[in-house]
Design an enzyme around this catalytic site. Structure first.
Site, short mmCIF file in Angstrom:
data_model
loop_
_atom_site.label_atom_id
_atom_site.label_comp_id
_atom_site.label_asym_id
_atom_site.label_seq_id
_atom_site.Cartn_x
_atom_site.Cartn_y
_atom_site.Cartn_z
N HIS A 155 0.85 -1.20 0.00
CA HIS A 155 0.00 0.00 0.00
C HIS A 155 0.88 1.25 0.00
O HIS A 155 2.12 1.16 0.05
CB HIS A 155 -0.97 0.01 1.21
CG HIS A 155 -0.41 0.57 2.48
ND1 HIS A 155 -1.11 1.45 3.27
CD2 HIS A 155 0.79 0.37 3.08
CE1 HIS A 155 -0.37 1.75 4.33
NE2 HIS A 155 0.77 1.12 4.24
N CYS B 230 5.98 6.75 4.02
CA CYS B 230 4.77 5.98 3.66
C CYS B 230 4.19 6.43 2.33
O CYS B 230 3.30 5.78 1.78
CB CYS B 230 3.70 6.11 4.74
SG CYS B 230 4.23 5.44 6.31
N HIS C 113 5.06 0.38 -0.51
CA HIS C 113 5.79 -0.47 0.44
C HIS C 113 4.76 -1.51 0.92
O HIS C 113 3.69 -1.60 0.33
CB HIS C 113 6.37 0.37 1.59
CG HIS C 113 5.36 1.01 2.47
ND1 HIS C 113 4.65 2.14 2.09
CD2 HIS C 113 4.87 0.67 3.68
CE1 HIS C 113 3.82 2.48 3.05
NE2 HIS C 113 3.91 1.59 4.02
N ASP D 35 -4.99 -10.64 0.96
CA ASP D 35 -3.66 -11.26 1.02
C ASP D 35 -2.95 -11.22 -0.33
O ASP D 35 -3.51 -11.60 -1.36
CB ASP D 35 -3.79 -12.72 1.48
CG ASP D 35 -2.43 -13.33 1.76
OD1 ASP D 35 -1.55 -12.62 2.27
OD2 ASP D 35 -2.25 -14.53 1.48
N HIS D 36 -1.70 -10.77 -0.28
CA HIS D 36 -0.87 -10.64 -1.50
C HIS D 36 -1.55 -9.71 -2.52
O HIS D 36 -1.49 -9.93 -3.72
CB HIS D 36 -0.55 -12.02 -2.11
CG HIS D 36 0.53 -12.74 -1.35
ND1 HIS D 36 0.32 -13.28 -0.12
CD2 HIS D 36 1.86 -12.97 -1.65
CE1 HIS D 36 1.45 -13.83 0.32
NE2 HIS D 36 2.39 -13.65 -0.58
#
Lengths: 139, 139, 139, 139, 139, 139
Positions: D16, D35, D41, D81-82
């Site tokens: 994100h 961020c 990242h 996820d992923h």
């Protein structure tokens, strides 16, 4: 409008002992056991600071974590890390350096300044060892 | 005939400082930073003792874990827990109480007695903080 | 004269994907599964750097932990933290950003500089998730 | 008749960034620091879902953990996820992918379905890193 | 006058199964899955006992941790550790040995005795595995 | 050409006891203490499987983690999870179910199949509790 709680974990390593000057050596050992060792012992303290607030749409948060971490460092971990809790810390003077009292003292040090960075202090959680921790909610 | 390694984890909480009597206060702070605080600091040390041997068919083990744990308590954690590593521990006298030196000293205290309970000491692993640990293999 | 191993734990958070430019999209998904997501995914990487050496009597250590931590920050965690391992890191160019390859690349970045601060690099251990980690010993 | 709280821990790994399209690049970096890295990242997110209810005498529970785990997988960890939280997830569109907002969005996804399997959602706790987590209680 | 919460962590390792005598074997497996294995399975349970009270100025605490730990050992971990929860524990008879029910039963065993050592029981938190835990607040 | 070690962490929860049929009840309790409880006890076992090999340039790995995880599930965690190690597991018959012996038996179950998926088994590490673990390297 959603109320969320954000928690930041920090660390400090310090020496201390439990000792009541008004009591005899015998009574100190009876009450505090090995925690009364005159030559001190110490801990890796782990500190969790929980702050509540309502995230702003533009940022997705209500308190900047960097500002929170920075505030905890200046007010708490710089004064406590690699120090003697009984001798070196002005805001812990004249009290037992029990985990309970240190947690309450940390609350008092932080509560006003956290308002200034946009949140309300909700909880101080302090681990003295892996098996013992204290929580204080300002009540 | 299979060689296995068994590890027992134990804890002690102690005060210490890094300080070289031959050096000036200035040089001590230069070399050891906040670890040189004259009023001490402290840690929750976590100790891993690894022993190797060949399990016996009748028991499934080569060293009784209760005997190992008991030996570590008598020789190491009772003398170190809630103590000052610089002042209170005969087998740490006249040395820096660095994590490296404490791990080496623990090895020396345990190596012969572990033979007597049926194993060979393989490694002393000592955590000073969550982020730093030392290993010593008797080499 | 005792040889000890000291380990320092550090963290970085990064995005990456597994993708081989020479292969079709279909083959990439077949080989790498969800790790091939074109929009990336990411991890909190945990890095353990183990260095060996013989402690000096005057200090009790052979490598200053502050210097080691500082070196890891400058050479590794500053370049990798909050970055895309496939796009942002010069020393990871032209290779798969698998945990295995990142660990090997970190070894190469650190091995010479660690000699300069007084130790020998022994192991790079890199956690990609809580359940998977890689170790590289320079062999 | 006793009210108990049961918590299930799950994981997802995602990419994100924090970025506000209405702001200049300069302001984005000022507000979000590293961020805001345009190339993303990522994190290993750890999710705790707490549900409350009154256990039934015949089973000893009020919600079947297998059903709860399955629901969390279908509604939350499979979609996240992923993945890239900014690009790939319909229920996170048009908001900052801050840990605070992701926790609130997960609550909304789960609150009705958890009623159907026999409990009341009490808390979503989401770790973004080992040192930062957010809790949301639906208030 | 400040209200603090102190928590003590303890462990016990036990065997159990989920099984309802009124049901067929088929229904037991349908409801409880692999937890119904007739030959038992087991867990390393982790128990957190949270007690609240107002610290006394002379000691810095309201309940002596040694007394609390000792009480938990006598009332809970000695009876449960290395035991079969379905067969060996009088205070768990005639109920499912679900994590929910065990937590409630532990509360009942401790609540009165904790008053006698100076605190009020606030929460029993019981981990059955790393991924599942139950909390009971006496409501 | 670099030799790397990759480790996968898995879990299983099982019942067992230590008991030697050739010995009297008295001798069993003398040797195994509370581990000899006839009604069994149990643990959350944590298993680390370490495999070594040389990563291929095209993928960045030498063994596919999904294949490794799948192999461990089929050969080890499915047969052991929610089972009685003394009664339910063919490959543990006729031996003490000590942590040492279970680790050795897991090695034997895995060593050939791991070759087939592209690596060499290096180490089986098995935690029986948070404080005790065994390592076996096939020596």
């Amino acid at each position: 409008m959603a109320l969320v709680y954000i928690t930041r974990k920090e660390h400090f390593n310090a020496a201390h002992k439990l000792w009541n000057e008004k009591w005899s050596e015998e009574k100190n050992f009876e009450m505090f056991g090995k925690c009364a060792n005159p030559n001190w012992h110490g801990h890796n303290y782990t500190l969790f600071v929980t702050v509540k607030g309502i995230p702003e749409p533009e940022t997705g948060y209500f308190v900047n974590l960097k500002a929170l971490s920075s505030l905890i460092r200046i007010k708490i971990t710089d004064p406590l890390d690699h120090k003697n809790l009984n001798l070196d810390v002005p805001f812990l003077k004249n009290m037992q350096s029990s985990c309970e009292n240190v947690a309450i003292a940390i609350w008092k040090e932080l509560v006003d300044d956290i308002k200034k960075i946009g949140g309300d202090l909700h909880c101080i959680k302090l681990y003295e060892t892996e098996n013992n921790y204290v929580e204080y909610f300002g009540e």
